[in-house]
Motif scaffolding. Structure first.
Motif, PDB file in Angstrom:
ATOM      1  N   GLU A 122      41.071  26.456  65.054  1.00  0.00           N
ATOM      2  CA  GLU A 122      40.430  27.129  63.933  1.00  0.00           C
ATOM      3  C   GLU A 122      40.925  28.557  63.755  1.00  0.00           C
ATOM      4  OE1 GLU A 122      36.242  26.940  64.437  1.00  0.00           O
ATOM      5  OE2 GLU A 122      36.126  24.752  64.268  1.00  0.00           O
ATOM      6  N   ARG A 123      41.442  29.164  64.812  1.00  0.00           N
ATOM      7  CA  ARG A 123      41.891  30.549  64.749  1.00  0.00           C
ATOM      8  C   ARG A 123      43.412  30.603  64.696  1.00  0.00           C
ATOM      9  NH1 ARG A 123      37.897  33.286  63.014  1.00  0.00           N
ATOM     10  NH2 ARG A 123      38.833  35.207  63.778  1.00  0.00           N
ATOM     11  N   CYS A 124      43.925  31.748  64.249  1.00  0.00           N
ATOM     12  CA  CYS A 124      45.377  31.972  64.187  1.00  0.00           C
ATOM     13  C   CYS A 124      45.721  33.263  64.926  1.00  0.00           C
ATOM     14  CB  CYS A 124      45.842  32.062  62.737  1.00  0.00           C
ATOM     15  SG  CYS A 124      45.922  30.500  61.882  1.00  0.00           S
ATOM     16  N   PRO A 125      45.702  33.259  66.244  1.00  0.00           N
ATOM     17  CA  PRO A 125      46.039  34.476  66.976  1.00  0.00           C
ATOM     18  C   PRO A 125      47.550  34.726  66.967  1.00  0.00           C
ATOM     19  CG  PRO A 125      45.695  32.694  68.519  1.00  0.00           C
ATOM     20  CD  PRO A 125      45.376  32.141  67.157  1.00  0.00           C
ATOM     21  N   ASP A 152      43.624  38.614  66.948  1.00  0.00           N
ATOM     22  CA  ASP A 152      42.976  37.406  66.460  1.00  0.00           C
ATOM     23  C   ASP A 152      43.153  37.298  64.945  1.00  0.00           C
ATOM     24  OD1 ASP A 152      41.509  35.090  66.528  1.00  0.00           O
ATOM     25  OD2 ASP A 152      39.569  36.103  66.422  1.00  0.00           O
ATOM     26  N   ARG A 173      41.993  34.557  61.317  1.00  0.00           N
ATOM     27  CA  ARG A 173      41.345  33.360  60.795  1.00  0.00           C
ATOM     28  C   ARG A 173      42.381  32.424  60.181  1.00  0.00           C
ATOM     29  NH1 ARG A 173      38.405  34.190  56.401  1.00  0.00           N
ATOM     30  NH2 ARG A 173      39.638  36.003  55.861  1.00  0.00           N
ATOM     31  N   ARG A 174      42.142  31.146  60.291  1.00  0.00           N
ATOM     32  CA  ARG A 174      42.994  30.170  59.620  1.00  0.00           C
ATOM     33  C   ARG A 174      42.490  30.007  58.194  1.00  0.00           C
ATOM     34  NH1 ARG A 174      46.699  26.885  61.519  1.00  0.00           N
ATOM     35  NH2 ARG A 174      46.012  27.200  63.671  1.00  0.00           N
ATOM     36  N   THR A 199      31.822  41.233  65.119  1.00  0.00           N
ATOM     37  CA  THR A 199      32.072  40.437  66.317  1.00  0.00           C
ATOM     38  C   THR A 199      31.553  41.142  67.564  1.00  0.00           C
ATOM     39  OG1 THR A 199      34.045  39.484  65.299  1.00  0.00           O
ATOM     40  CG2 THR A 199      33.854  39.294  67.681  1.00  0.00           C
ATOM     41  N   VAL A 244      41.188  38.198  71.716  1.00  0.00           N
ATOM     42  CA  VAL A 244      40.505  37.048  71.124  1.00  0.00           C
ATOM     43  C   VAL A 244      39.157  36.921  71.815  1.00  0.00           C
ATOM     44  CG1 VAL A 244      40.588  34.580  70.681  1.00  0.00           C
ATOM     45  CG2 VAL A 244      42.694  35.915  70.694  1.00  0.00           C
TER      46      VAL A 244
END
Length: 518
Positions: A191-194, A211, A213-214, A489, A516
């Motif tokens: 789900e994430r795009c680090p 980190d 977001r996709r 966050t 992350v």
């Protein structure tokens, strides 16, 4: 050496793209020109290859003679002060060797290489001789930005299938080349795009993790070209790699979010390079789309055991004492951040607001901490050391304050107001008005959430953020949203810290800025 390359006196960096041409405009030098322009640079382009392509694929490539490539390069370098060079598609070993010789001769101050080697389909675009020549160019680069497949080709391995494997491959490549490598996680599942910025000496443990977001869009044509040219542009402006990568990554995320506004081709369309100028959200209030953007994290906060225990009165006293201790230590530093906001504020009214808020941190709020800790927990106010979340949150705010952007600092400070009020409203709603005074162990604390003065201060902070956003530049607007996301966050992790770190508990974590977060 043919010419001395210096920084232009205008303050607007001159960025040279050396890459192939995409007639559909989504990738190559066309994407580079848009990306450089959107990120504050003056774009120049030297063509290594002419392609026949569109959003559905490439149908032909014509490579001009290497001698003509060198003629183009010399024509630019002999006349223009080059701040940074971005290199994309080289196409052949001859073209790569030509560029390497020119880099040795001219020595531009910054070189970012996006090693275009593998098509989206997975097909290799270069033979082994050309790959070796591109690796030779990479040794001259300041930063190399391969995707997962290209990273594998560069080190002679199979493509990574996990983030840990990608980090290991990136570290190996950085050590092999003696230069920085940006490992990009967009092609990995999740789900994430680090992304990870790795130095030659750092290894996987020393990587700076950013980190991301996709974004749900199929319109991703030219993302690698666009990101690398944006990084070159932002580094030429900031002279700091983490800042340049962070700003470029935030900008690209916005370009992906707005990509579906375009109607280009029947295949994988391009990203929206100029989203900040025409994206409809830029005409909305900052607080509206920032609030929607962080809905998931906010829901996670309200579902935390700490909030449930506080609401029901079942929260262990030691956990609450740990929370108060950390909050007291946080408020001391937060008051300094608010004082910095006052120093940067453009009007006397906003200066007075931030100074009043800073005073409240040190007086009104702190007094309740001091009283409760002394009475209920037998502890002194502010006793102990800042925990890992507290330290990371304060470092994030200090970094925002240090960058000198009022708009970014306001966005970073806002979640502390807004989420505190949100948790308060939620707890008040759950507890209701029927709880007798004194029957609930945290009744005094819960009552502070209903303070009309704090509600008014939260509304004023929101208004100031919206006003700052309207005045902000495109880069500052991106920085505002990034800062707001990170503060949100950290607020989540701050409320969860008593469970994770309090009362003698501990989990190993690296909660530095841009890590992350769990």
């Amino acid at each position: 050496m043919r010419t001395a390359v210096t920084t232009p006196t205008s303050g607007i960096p001159n960025i040279l793209s050396i890459a192939g041409s995409d007639p559909s405009g989504g990738a190559g030098i066309q994407a580079d020109i848009k990306s450089i322009s959107a990120n504050g640079g003056y774009a120049m382009a030297v063509v290594t290859a002419l392609t026949a392509q569109n959003t559905r694929g490439v149908t032909g490539v014509h490579t001009p003679p290497a001698e003509f490539l060198l003629q183009q390069l010399d024509a630019v370098a002999e006349d223009v002060s080059i701040s940074a060079v971005k290199i994309g598609m080289l196409g052949s070993a001859d073209m790569a060797r030509c560029v390497a010789r020119w880099l040795d001769d001219v020595r531009p101050p910054v070189v970012v290489l996006d090693p275009v080697m593998v098509a989206t389909s997975g097909a290799r675009l270069l033979d082994d001789d050309a790959v070796r020549a591109v690796i030779d160019v990479a040794r001259r680069a300041s930063l190399v930005t391969p995707n997962i497949a290209e990273l594998a080709v560069l080190i002679g391995a199979e493509p990574a299938t996990s983030w840990a494997e990608a980090l290991a491959q990136g570290s190996a490549l950085a050590a092999q080349l003696g230069t920085r490598v940006l490992v990009k996680g967009g092609h990995l599942p999740g789900e994430r795009c680090p992304d990870a910025l790795i130095s030659p000496q750092g290894g996987p443990e020393g990587a700076l993790i950013l980190d991301g977001r996709r974004v749900a869009t199929v319109n991703t044509h030219g993302t690698g070209c666009s990101l690398s040219s944006a990084i070159a542009s932002r580094y030429a402006a900031t002279a700091d790699w983490p800042t340049a990568v962070r700003e470029a990554k935030s900008w690209l995320e916005g370009a992906l979010e707005a990509a579906d506004l375009l109607d280009v081709g029947a295949g994988r369309g391009p990203v929206h390079h100029f989203h900040s100028a025409v994206d409809p959200r830029m005409h909305q209030r900052f607080t509206d789309f920032a609030w929607r953007d962080t809905t998931a994290v906010r829901n996670e906060i309200l579902a935390l055991p700490f909030v449930a225990g506080l609401t029901e009165g079942t929260l262990p006293a030691d956990d609450f004492a740990y929370y108060l201790q950390q909050d007291a230590l946080y408020l001391r530093e937060y008051s300094g951040v608010l004082a910095r906001a006052a120093a940067l504020a453009p009007s006397e009214d906003e200066q007075l607001f931030w100074l009043s808020a800073a005073t409240s941190c040190l007086q009104t709020e702190a007094e309740l901490h001091r009283t409760w800790l002394a009475r209920e927990a037998g502890k002194r106010f502010g006793e102990g050391e800042a925990g890992p979340v507290t330290r990371a949150y304060c470092d994030h705010l200090a970094a925002a304050a240090g960058r000198g952007s009022y708009a970014e600092l306001v966005a970073a400070a806002l979640p502390c107001f807004w989420l505190y009020a949100t948790v308060g409203d939620y707890v008040q709603e759950q507890v209701g008005d029927g709880v007798p005074s004194g029957s609930h162990p945290y009744a005094d604390w819960i009552a502070t959430y209903a303070d009309p003065g704090f509600a008014a201060a939260t509304a004023r902070a929101q208004q100031i953020a919206d006003d700052a956003h309207r005045r902000a530049s495109s880069a500052e607007r991106n920085a505002m949203l990034t800062a707001f996301r990170w503060s949100t966050t950290y607020e989540r992790d701050f409320f969860d810290a008593p469970r994770v770190h309090g009362a003698g508990r501990h989990r190993p974590a690296d909660l530095q800025e841009d890590a992350v977060l769990a």
